[in-house]
Design an enzyme around this catalytic site. Structure first.
Site, PDB file in Angstrom:
ATOM      1  CD  GLU A  41       9.526  -5.783   9.527  1.00  0.00           C
ATOM      2  OE1 GLU A  41       8.501  -5.798   9.398  1.00  0.00           O
ATOM      3  OE2 GLU A  41      10.063  -6.129  10.619  1.00  0.00           O
ATOM      4  NE  ARG A 267      -2.662  -8.766   2.468  1.00  0.00           N
ATOM      5  CZ  ARG A 267      -1.434  -8.264   3.006  1.00  0.00           C
ATOM      6  NH1 ARG A 267      -1.834  -7.043   3.722  1.00  0.00           N
ATOM      7  NH2 ARG A 267      -0.473  -8.958   2.936  1.00  0.00           N
ATOM      8  CE  LYS A 277       7.437  -9.071   4.416  1.00  0.00           C
ATOM      9  NZ  LYS A 277       8.376  -7.907   4.705  1.00  0.00           N
TER      10      LYS A 277
HETATM   11  P1  ATP Z   1       3.939  -9.612   6.381  1.00  0.00           P
HETATM   12  O1  ATP Z   1       3.830 -10.319   5.387  1.00  0.00           O
HETATM   13  O2  ATP Z   1       5.237 -10.012   7.177  1.00  0.00           O
HETATM   14  O3  ATP Z   1       2.902  -9.151   7.225  1.00  0.00           O
HETATM   15  P2  ATP Z   1       4.145  -7.267   4.814  1.00  0.00           P
HETATM   16  O4  ATP Z   1       3.620  -8.147   3.598  1.00  0.00           O
HETATM   17  O5  ATP Z   1       3.212  -6.169   5.157  1.00  0.00           O
HETATM   18  O6  ATP Z   1       4.516  -8.141   5.965  1.00  0.00           O
HETATM   19  P3  ATP Z   1       6.099  -5.204   4.278  1.00  0.00           P
HETATM   20  O7  ATP Z   1       7.428  -5.373   3.920  1.00  0.00           O
HETATM   21  O8  ATP Z   1       5.749  -4.544   5.594  1.00  0.00           O
HETATM   22  O9  ATP Z   1       5.602  -6.662   4.499  1.00  0.00           O
HETATM   23  O10 ATP Z   1       5.248  -4.810   2.956  1.00  0.00           O
HETATM   24  C1  ATP Z   1       5.940  -3.552   2.153  1.00  0.00           C
HETATM   25  C2  ATP Z   1       4.404  -3.072   1.492  1.00  0.00           C
HETATM   26  O11 ATP Z   1       3.751  -3.684   0.671  1.00  0.00           O
HETATM   27  C3  ATP Z   1       3.536  -2.431   2.469  1.00  0.00           C
HETATM   28  O12 ATP Z   1       3.148  -1.311   2.056  1.00  0.00           O
HETATM   29  C4  ATP Z   1       2.370  -3.474   2.299  1.00  0.00           C
HETATM   30  O13 ATP Z   1       0.997  -2.887   2.418  1.00  0.00           O
HETATM   31  C5  ATP Z   1       2.697  -3.753   0.693  1.00  0.00           C
HETATM   32  N1  ATP Z   1       1.928  -5.108   0.797  1.00  0.00           N
HETATM   33  C6  ATP Z   1       2.301  -6.115   1.254  1.00  0.00           C
HETATM   34  N2  ATP Z   1       1.588  -7.417   1.044  1.00  0.00           N
HETATM   35  C7  ATP Z   1       0.613  -6.954  -0.022  1.00  0.00           C
HETATM   36  C8  ATP Z   1      -0.080  -7.418  -0.740  1.00  0.00           C
HETATM   37  N3  ATP Z   1      -0.708  -8.837  -0.563  1.00  0.00           N
HETATM   38  N4  ATP Z   1      -1.118  -6.790  -1.583  1.00  0.00           N
HETATM   39  C9  ATP Z   1      -0.618  -5.490  -1.840  1.00  0.00           C
HETATM   40  N5  ATP Z   1       0.293  -4.807  -0.999  1.00  0.00           N
HETATM   41  C10 ATP Z   1       1.089  -5.393  -0.255  1.00  0.00           C
END
Ligand code: ATP
Ligand code: MG
Length: 566
Positions: A41, A267, A277
């Site tokens: 996003e 994650r 974020k």
């Molecule tokens: P926020 O931090 O705002 O909750 P988000 O980390 O989910 O948002 P996105 O831009 O939606 O941010 O993430 C893009 C992709 O990265 C998604 O498929 C998400 O699952 C993956 N992602 C985000 N954080 C992690 C993490 N800590 N480990 C592995 N994958 C991640």
């Protein structure tokens, strides 16, 4: 789809469970080409957690001859900006991945998603609901109690179509109406209790401008975007497991070009940092750090500025692997990855962080000699360089100790050490500031027979220290970084604001450091090893010709492990 410029340096590992699924799907003929996607996003910068997902999705595409799409999941215009889109593209490319022609935006599907919504309404699978947000919450029920059906749930199709069109035409205020899926208010899974598909938002979008005042929700958009792009394996983190029934419901209810398989993995959680974020944004907005690319931030841009290499981040992601259970990774694992990578790549140089002047009293005053330094002790292909040597040099203040214990293999009065690549010197006297008692200078003598750092009589010295010639050294600033937070999990205690755990000493700036003259024109981003000190890189933002700034990427040893034992 191109492969990364460097393959991972870690050895063969058994396939993780996702790669096993992909392997089986190819073997059974379910798919001939795997298609994955990375769906950020655009509401912030990417961080090391995203790198895990990027390496997984693009990695699978590369390994199995498939493709990976970069798709911006831009369904919430109130938080999104095109500046984030650009930073995300840059970071993915920098990590060594290429989406080729496969760049997509969920917003490109807004018309299609609208048509699908009409189809749902016509199938009596969606309805316009006018409950207020509070009422909606009340009707939703809890984990232990079923929800209640909205009084608008059985609105006739025609009325739904009319109201939904009015929503789209801006005839209703924000919050007054939503479009909901008609699933099951008694479902044990709260995500299935008639979830919202569309909401009214009078906000312009960074790509579609003011065309829309209704925007689709993430859960509705994501599965349909995947299906439209014929993604085969839709990989996401574990928190989406409970959303999978909705993902499948939407795709089963509508006629779509494909029905991708959603697979969840754990994650990345790293100790001593935060990964959301929203929280990273707070650190930036409230000036706890100097921007998203502050070298203390575990954003991709922060790591890049800190001196991390793309290969080191990819190797880290390989090393930690893909699993189904949430776990914590120690910061030392990440630091090890960059240390291992830079060990073979970074040229060795000499830099003095806390300079102490040394006068070599038996060395002619106007003489300057050149000695030859190896750029890499194990790799002769990296060549050599000339280092000027003269009567006045600087050494590291910590390399001298008065009345040192026997095992201190550096300088004290009467002790002899090797100056790396130059000569043996012996310390004879110490000059002190009379007022403060601080040591201001050492007086030493050199042995002219030891040019190059070897004694022809076979005499050994225990210590070798680094140095720079006073007249030739380049003054610079060096920034040392420590962990950003003082506790392993700043989020652990929900009562305390995570920012209270910020480490006040996370940045130390040393402003009178001296480096060898070969670094005078070092380009921003240049990575080197200061011998005996660690890996450093020229700061890409603040370093200027004539005013060099170095960031310490990482020390030579795992300082984290040492501290933990305390
Ligand atoms: P926020 O931090 O705002 O909750 P988000 O980390 O989910 O948002 P996105 O831009 O939606 O941010 O993430 C893009 C992709 O990265 C998604 O498929 C998400 O699952 C993956 N992602 C985000 N954080 C992690 C993490 N800590 N480990 C592995 N994958 C991640
Ligand atoms: Mg997300």
């Amino acid at each position: 789809m191109s492969t990364p410029d460097n393959s991972t340096e870690t050895g063969e590992k058994p396939l993780d469970f996702i790669r096993q699924i992909v392997t089986e799907d190819l073997a059974s003929g379910k798919h001939s080409t795997p298609v994955t996607r990375f769906p950020p996003e655009p509401n912030g910068f990417l961080h090391i957690g995203h790198a895990k997902s990027i390496c997984l999705n693009f990695g699978i595409a590369a390994e199995f001859n498939g493709r990976c799409h970069l798709r911006f999941d831009d369904t919430n215009p109130s938080k999104e900006e095109s500046a984030y889109v650009e930073s995300i593209k840059k970071d993915v490319q920098w990590l060594g991945f290429d989406w080729g022609e496969n760049l997509f935006y969920a917003s490109d599907y807004f018309d299609l998603l609208y048509d699908y919504a009409i189809e749902l309404i016509k199938k009596e699978k969606a309805y316009v609901c006018c409950l207020s947000a509070d009422e909606m919450r009340e009707y939703r029920g809890t984990l232990t109690e079923p929800g209640k059906e909205s009084p608008h749930r059985n609105r006739p199709v025609e009325e739904n179509l009319k109201l939904f069109a009015e929503m789209k035409d801006g005839r209703h205020p924000e919050g007054s109406h939503v479009l909901r899926a008609k699933i099951d208010m008694a479902s044990p899974n709260l995500n299935m209790r008639d979830p919202i598909l569309y909401r009214i938002m009078n906000v312009s979008h960074h790509r579609t401008g003011d065309k829309w005042c209704i925007y689709p929700m993430y859960d509705y958009t994501h599965c349909l975007s995947d299906a439209t792009e014929k993604i085969t394996h839709s990989l996401c983190t574990l928190e989406f497991e409970d959303h999978r029934p909705l993902y499948d419901w939407v795709l089963d209810t509508l006629e779509t070009p494909a029905h991708p398989q959603q697979i969840e993995f754990a994650r990345l959680n790293l100790s001593y940092t935060v990964m959301s974020k929203r929280k990273l944004m707070q650190l930036v907005d409230e000036n706890h750090v100097h921007g998203w690319d502050d070298p203390r931030m575990l954003t991709i841009s922060g790591l890049r500025r800190r001196g991390y290499t793309p290969a080191s981040i990819r190797n880290f992601c390989t090393e930690i692997g893909i699993g189904k259970r949430d776990s914590w990774i120690d910061m030392g694992v990440l630091e090890n990855a960059v240390r291992n990578d830079l060990n073979s790549k970074a040229p060795r140089v000499m830099g003095v962080l806390d300079p102490l002047k040394v006068v070599i009293t038996n060395y002619p005053e106007d003489r300057v000699e050149e000695v030859e330094g190896k750029n890499h002790p194990q790799n002769p292909d990296m060549g050599t360089r000339k280092l000027p040597f003269s009567r006045e040099i600087y050494i590291e203040r910590s390399d001298f100790l008065e009345n040192a214990p026997r095992k201190f293999f550096r300088l004290d009065i009467g002790r002899e050490v090797r100056l790396r690549y130059a000569y043996f010197i012996t310390c004879n006297a110490v000059v002190k500031d009379e007022a403060t008692g601080e040591i201001t200078e050492l007086h030493c003598t050199y042995d002219p027979e030891t040019y190059g750092g070897n004694a022809p009589d076979g005499r050994k010295v225990k210590g070798t220290i680094h140095w720079v010639s006073a007249a030739h050294a380049v003054e610079c600033e060096v920034r040392l970084y420590d962990r950003l937070f003082c506790v392993e999990n700043p989020d652990a205690d929900k009562e305390t604001d995570f920012k209270e755990h910020l480490n006040p000493d996370s940045l130390t700036s040393l402003t009178s450091c001296l480096v060898e003259p070969s670094l005078r024109d070092a380009a921003p981003g240049t990575c080197v090893q200061f011998e005996r000190q660690g890996y450093f890189c020229v700061d890409s933002k603040d370093s200027k010709p004539g005013a060099l700034v170095f960031n310490r990427t990482v020390g030579l040893r795992d300082s984290w492990a040492k501290r933990k034992k305390k």
